[in-house]
Design an enzyme around this catalytic site. Structure first.
Site, PDB file in Angstrom:
ATOM      1  N   SER A 144      -8.369  12.915  -5.383  1.00 54.49           N
ATOM      2  CA  SER A 144      -7.828  13.851  -6.236  1.00 54.49           C
ATOM      3  C   SER A 144      -8.014  13.455  -7.803  1.00 54.49           C
ATOM      4  CB  SER A 144      -6.016  13.670  -6.162  1.00 54.49           C
ATOM      5  OG  SER A 144      -5.581  14.285  -7.273  1.00 54.49           O
ATOM      6  N   TYR A 157       0.968   7.880  -6.427  1.00 54.43           N
ATOM      7  CA  TYR A 157       0.036   8.952  -5.483  1.00 54.43           C
ATOM      8  C   TYR A 157      -1.501   8.761  -6.239  1.00 54.43           C
ATOM      9  CZ  TYR A 157      -2.096  13.518  -4.421  1.00 54.43           C
ATOM     10  OH  TYR A 157      -2.909  14.396  -3.977  1.00 54.43           O
TER      11      TYR A 157
END
Length: 257
Positions: A144, A157
């Site tokens: 990501s 995350y």
């Protein structure tokens, strides 16, 4: 339509919706036999049925990709039912937002279990089979842009996604002698079933993205398919960012509030 993946077996986790589903759809359309995994059994069955209804090869394999025994069995299922495994895409991941000062051990451990542990042990199981079969293969992790740039309330995350990119780099040492390449893809803001539930997601990210819009799932899937195709056999240990240029300037969505 190109048939780049004819006679190849591909396993994709977290694939009942969004980017994962689009990857499965395109792999199958280009000839692959696809094993579609998702933790939501009903959605997994529905997604696989939608692809199969087009005359393509796709089966549902519901289960928790953060469960090591499950992912090992999933790889064995691919090998037993399809005589091998050629492509593994560790796409499953969870996002648990939370302020760093109050983030709980339970949330932290679950993010790491799925995003890191599930990806690590899926790759391990698949690579062992690829090594045994001696035909090489491709492993792809879904990272990501939050693994490249800080994002509020996503410390755990973002940490997990950055770690996946280091994992891919390290596995070059382990996997290259067996003809297995390993890369990551790092999507930016993408229009999916989940993100479209957020108020003004498309308009906010259209303003923040240099290319003038967030990604569509097709933008990510096309890049993913390249990295697991024979066209990318000499590319390994790399991360491909697909974000319309956002990480180059990195404006925060919180500036929009």
């Amino acid at each position: 339509m190109s048939m780049r993946f004819k006679h190849k077996t591909a396993l994709v986790t977290g694939a009942a919706q969004g980017i994962g589903f689009e990857i499965c759809q395109r792999l199958a359309a280009e000839g692959a036999t696809v094993l579609l995994n998702d933790i939501d059994a009903a959605l997994a069955q529905q997604a696989a049925a939608a692809i199969s209804a087009q005359g393509l090869q796709c089966t549902a394999h519901p289960g928790d990709s953060g469960d090591v025994q499950f992912v090992r069995q999933l790889v064995q299922t691919a090998v037993q039912e399809h005589d091998g495994i050629d492509i593994v895409i560790a796409n499953a991941g969870i996002t648990l937002f939370g302020d760093f000062f109050t983030y709980t051990p339970e949330a932290f451990n679950r993010v790491m279990q799925v995003n890191l542990g599930g990806s690590f042990f899926l790759a391990q199981a698949a690579a062992n089979e690829m090594k045994r079969l001696g035909k090489g293969g491709s492993v792809l992790f879904t990272s990501s842009v939050t693994g490249h740039q800080a994002h509020k309330n996503l410390a755990a995350y973002g940490m997990s996604k950055a770690a996946l990119e280091m994992l891919a780099r390290n596995l070059v040492i382990e996997l290259s002698p067996f003809g297995i390449n390993v890369n990551t893809i790092a999507p930016g803001a993408t229009l999916t079933e989940r993100t479209m539930q957020e108020a003004d997601y498309a308009s906010v990210w259209s303003r923040l993205t240099p290319m003038g819009r967030p990604a569509h799932t097709a933008d990510i899937a096309q890049a993913a398919l390249f990295l697991v195709s024979d066209d990318a056999r000499h590319i390994t240990g790399q991360s491909l960012v697909v974000d319309g240029g956002w990480t180059c300037i990195s404006p925060s969505p919180y500036q929009e509030v």
